[in-house]
Structures are given as structure tokens and as C-alpha cells.
Design a protein around this motif. Structure first.
Motif, PDB file in Angstrom:
ATOM      1  N   GLY A 128      49.257  65.775  21.430  1.00  0.00           N
ATOM      2  CA  GLY A 128      50.581  66.312  21.673  1.00  0.00           C
ATOM      3  C   GLY A 128      51.573  65.305  22.226  1.00  0.00           C
ATOM      4  N   THR A 129      51.153  64.054  22.341  1.00  0.00           N
ATOM      5  CA  THR A 129      52.033  62.989  22.819  1.00  0.00           C
ATOM      6  C   THR A 129      52.131  61.897  21.758  1.00  0.00           C
ATOM      7  OG1 THR A 129      50.358  61.545  23.836  1.00  0.00           O
ATOM      8  CG2 THR A 129      51.103  63.458  25.123  1.00  0.00           C
ATOM      9  N   GLN A 130      52.943  60.883  22.046  1.00  0.00           N
ATOM     10  CA  GLN A 130      53.073  59.760  21.117  1.00  0.00           C
ATOM     11  C   GLN A 130      51.774  58.982  20.957  1.00  0.00           C
ATOM     12  OE1 GLN A 130      56.647  57.848  22.899  1.00  0.00           O
ATOM     13  NE2 GLN A 130      57.562  58.063  20.884  1.00  0.00           N
ATOM     14  N   VAL A 131      50.857  59.122  21.903  1.00  0.00           N
ATOM     15  CA  VAL A 131      49.550  58.481  21.765  1.00  0.00           C
ATOM     16  C   VAL A 131      48.886  58.949  20.475  1.00  0.00           C
ATOM     17  CG1 VAL A 131      47.207  58.359  22.730  1.00  0.00           C
ATOM     18  CG2 VAL A 131      49.201  58.120  24.236  1.00  0.00           C
ATOM     19  N   ALA A 132      49.003  60.233  20.177  1.00  0.00           N
ATOM     20  CA  ALA A 132      48.402  60.791  18.969  1.00  0.00           C
ATOM     21  C   ALA A 132      49.380  60.865  17.805  1.00  0.00           C
ATOM     22  CB  ALA A 132      47.853  62.193  19.264  1.00  0.00           C
ATOM     23  N   GLU A 133      50.634  61.193  18.100  1.00  0.00           N
ATOM     24  CA  GLU A 133      51.609  61.456  17.038  1.00  0.00           C
ATOM     25  C   GLU A 133      52.300  60.198  16.519  1.00  0.00           C
ATOM     26  OE1 GLU A 133      54.157  64.330  18.833  1.00  0.00           O
ATOM     27  OE2 GLU A 133      52.596  65.885  18.896  1.00  0.00           O
ATOM     28  N   GLY A 134      52.128  59.081  17.202  1.00  0.00           N
ATOM     29  CA  GLY A 134      52.743  57.835  16.762  1.00  0.00           C
ATOM     30  C   GLY A 134      54.164  57.689  17.281  1.00  0.00           C
ATOM     31  N   GLY A 135      54.718  56.525  17.026  1.00  0.00           N
ATOM     32  CA  GLY A 135      56.081  56.264  17.459  1.00  0.00           C
ATOM     33  C   GLY A 135      56.184  55.577  18.802  1.00  0.00           C
ATOM     34  N   LEU A 136      55.053  55.263  19.417  1.00  0.00           N
ATOM     35  CA  LEU A 136      55.063  54.559  20.696  1.00  0.00           C
ATOM     36  C   LEU A 136      55.424  53.093  20.452  1.00  0.00           C
ATOM     37  CD1 LEU A 136      54.313  55.405  23.649  1.00  0.00           C
ATOM     38  CD2 LEU A 136      52.093  54.326  23.244  1.00  0.00           C
ATOM     39  N   PRO A 137      56.471  52.562  21.089  1.00  0.00           N
ATOM     40  CA  PRO A 137      56.863  51.168  20.832  1.00  0.00           C
ATOM     41  C   PRO A 137      55.742  50.189  21.162  1.00  0.00           C
ATOM     42  CG  PRO A 137      58.614  52.339  21.994  1.00  0.00           C
ATOM     43  CD  PRO A 137      57.398  53.233  22.025  1.00  0.00           C
ATOM     44  N   LEU A 138      55.413  49.335  20.213  1.00  0.00           N
ATOM     45  CA  LEU A 138      54.430  48.283  20.413  1.00  0.00           C
ATOM     46  C   LEU A 138      55.105  46.932  20.622  1.00  0.00           C
ATOM     47  CD1 LEU A 138      51.837  49.221  17.632  1.00  0.00           C
ATOM     48  CD2 LEU A 138      51.753  49.809  20.065  1.00  0.00           C
ATOM     49  N   LYS A 139      56.246  46.756  19.954  1.00  0.00           N
ATOM     50  CA  LYS A 139      56.986  45.500  20.092  1.00  0.00           C
ATOM     51  C   LYS A 139      58.462  45.765  19.820  1.00  0.00           C
ATOM     52  CE  LYS A 139      56.693  40.580  19.082  1.00  0.00           C
ATOM     53  NZ  LYS A 139      55.976  39.511  18.340  1.00  0.00           N
ATOM     54  N   TYR A 140      59.307  45.128  20.600  1.00  0.00           N
ATOM     55  CA  TYR A 140      60.754  45.283  20.463  1.00  0.00           C
ATOM     56  C   TYR A 140      61.364  44.069  19.775  1.00  0.00           C
ATOM     57  CZ  TYR A 140      60.731  49.248  23.718  1.00  0.00           C
ATOM     58  OH  TYR A 140      60.511  50.461  24.310  1.00  0.00           O
TER      59      TYR A 140
END
Length: 262
Positions: A128-140
Motif C-alpha cells: 500500500g506504499t511506494q515500496v510496493a507500488e513503485g514511484g519511489l525516487p532512486l536518483k534525481y
């Protein structure tokens, strides 16, 4: 004792000499507790760069993995907590460093599972978070826009412990090398950790294809009571004696005021 069973190498410099640029490392420690500082310094002195490091955190600006970070030797950091390192935050937000943040318990299990030959596992943590759903910034990018984001992970529902619940699939971690610190070890690589320094050290040792252990005290095989051993030597390929007088720092000292007795 056969020569092949004696895993002691003469120095930290020799122990890390074959770690190439671009290698992945699982590095033990929690904060500044139980970090393999002598191996980190030897790696820094060797000039090794473009490292992909898996560790609970990245030290502080001038100690621990922070000494590699400040010289831009780390290309990617996989961690749970990075809040004590200002240079880490600067590099990440400036687009100079790739960062994968993983819930702490999940990171521990990813390392342990990798060492046990388990390729992946399901956990409820992160659903239910970006950990699972994706979209967590890895690099800017340098302008603050997201250059690379995490991909969605597989989520499945299981009936477990009396209820249906969703779980996210997490892949295990195996690194080229593991670097750990122990208070005591023998020539076969059996290790004993001191109190809370038994944090991520056993897990990072398990996850390294080649694990190098720095030990404060070396004993002969058979001197360690089997019940005393925290990590069996099967997970350790090299042992370096660093002595008991090495510098150890406290990341943040918190004390209570003394109370008047009587």
C-alpha cells in the motif's frame, strides 16, 4: 589444521586488494556500532570506486562509509536509514548518488535470505506504499526532477494466520563481497560479536560471496565454545586481526541527568 582452513590474511590492505571498481558490498554495522572501519579505510586507501553498497546506513560525514561517500567512491547506496549524514543528503538531492531505501526488517531478511539461498520472499511490510507500488525516487536530476524511480513489485494475497492479507514480493540480496567486524574470531572464520555489534554483521557476512571479517582478537580453532559462536566460518573467507585498540566512535551520545540519591 590444513593450510586451506587457515583464513587469516596479514593486513586489511591485502584483504581488500582484489575488490574491483564497481563491486557490490554488504557492509555490517548499525550507525557507528560494529562497523568494519579498518576494512573501510583500507578500501578508501586503495582508491576503489563506483561501489554499490548495501548497509543499514552510510556512517557520518567523516567516519564509517562516510569517508568513501565524501570522495564519491559510492555510486549506489541501499539502506534503511541515512539521516545522520549531510553529505549523503546533498549528493542524493543533487543527482550524484543513487539511493534505494528499504524498510529495516525487510533489508535484514533480504540479506539473510540471500545468504541462505532463498531468491525471494513475501512480506506484508510496504504493502500500500511506494515500496510496493513503485514511484519511489532512486536518483534525481540536478534540477530536482526524478531521473529514476522504483518499479512496482508483485503483490499477492495469502490466507495466513487466520486472515486473507496482501503481501509484497521482495528479492533477496547477494553481494560480491561482505565486510564485517567481530570482537573475536578463529582461523577458520568462526565469529563472535560483542553485544549490539551483533546487528547487521552476521547478515552481511551471509550475503557476501566473499566475506572479509576484521576481528579484535584471534583465537585458535577449538578455543571458541560452539555455543558461543554467532556466525559459523562457512560464511567467512578471510580474517584480518585489527587489535583491541582500534578507534571506536559513538554516533550520538544520549544520557540521562544523574538523580540525587537519598
Amino acid at each position: 589444521m590444513g593450510a586451506g582452513m587457515d583464513k587469516v590474511v596479514p593486513s586489511a590492505a591485502e584483504a581488500v586488494a582484489d575488490i574491483p571498481n564497481g563491486a557490490s558490498l554488504a557492509v555490517g554495522g548499525f550507525g557507528l556500532c560494529g562497523i568494519p572501519m579498518e576494512l573501510i579505510k583500507a578500501l578508501h586507501d586503495a582508491g576503489t570506486t563506483d561501489l554499490k553498497v548495501v548497509s543499514n546506513n552510510c556512517g557520518v560525514d567523516d567516519w564509517g562509509l562516510g569517508i568513501l561517500l565524501v570522495d564519491k567512491r559510492i555510486a549506489k547506496m541501499t539502506s534503511s536509514y541515512v539521516g545522520e549524514n549531510k553529505e549523503f543528503a546533498r549528493q542524493f538531492l543533487a543527482g550524484e548518488l543513487e539511493v534505494e531505501l528499504i524498510p529495516q526488517g525487510t533489508l535484514a531478511e533480504k540479506l539473510r535470505a540471500g545468504g541462505c539461498g532463498i531468491p525471494a520472499f513475501y512480506t506484508a511490510t510496504g504493502v500500500g506504499t511506494q515500496v510496493a507500488e513503485g514511484g519511489l525516487p532512486l536518483k534525481y536530476n540536478g534540477d530536482g526532477s526524478v531521473a529514476k524511480a522504483s518499479e512496482p513489485k508483485e503483490v499477492r494475497e495469502f490466507f495466513f494466520n487466520g486472515e486473507n492479507r496482501r503481501y509484497v514480493l521482495e528479492h533477496s540480496i547477494v553481494c560480491d563481497f561482505g565486510l564485517v567486524h567481530a570482537v573475536k574470531g578463529d582461523r577458520h572464520g568462526n565469529l563472535v560479536f560483542h553485544e549490539s555489534a551483533r546487528n547487521f554483521n552476521p547478515l552481511c557476512a551471509m550475503a557476501g560471496k566473499v566475506t572479509i571479517a576484521e576481528v579484535e582478537e584471534l583465537v585458535e580453532p577449538g578455543e571458541l565454545d560452539p555455543d558461543e559462536i554467532h556466525l559459523p566460518g562457512i560464511f567467512v573467507q578471510r580474517v584480518v586481526v585489527v587489535g583491541k585498540d582500534i578507534e571506536k566512535r559513538i554516533e550520538r551520545r544520549t544520557v540521562r541527568p544523574r538523580t540525587q540519591e537519598g
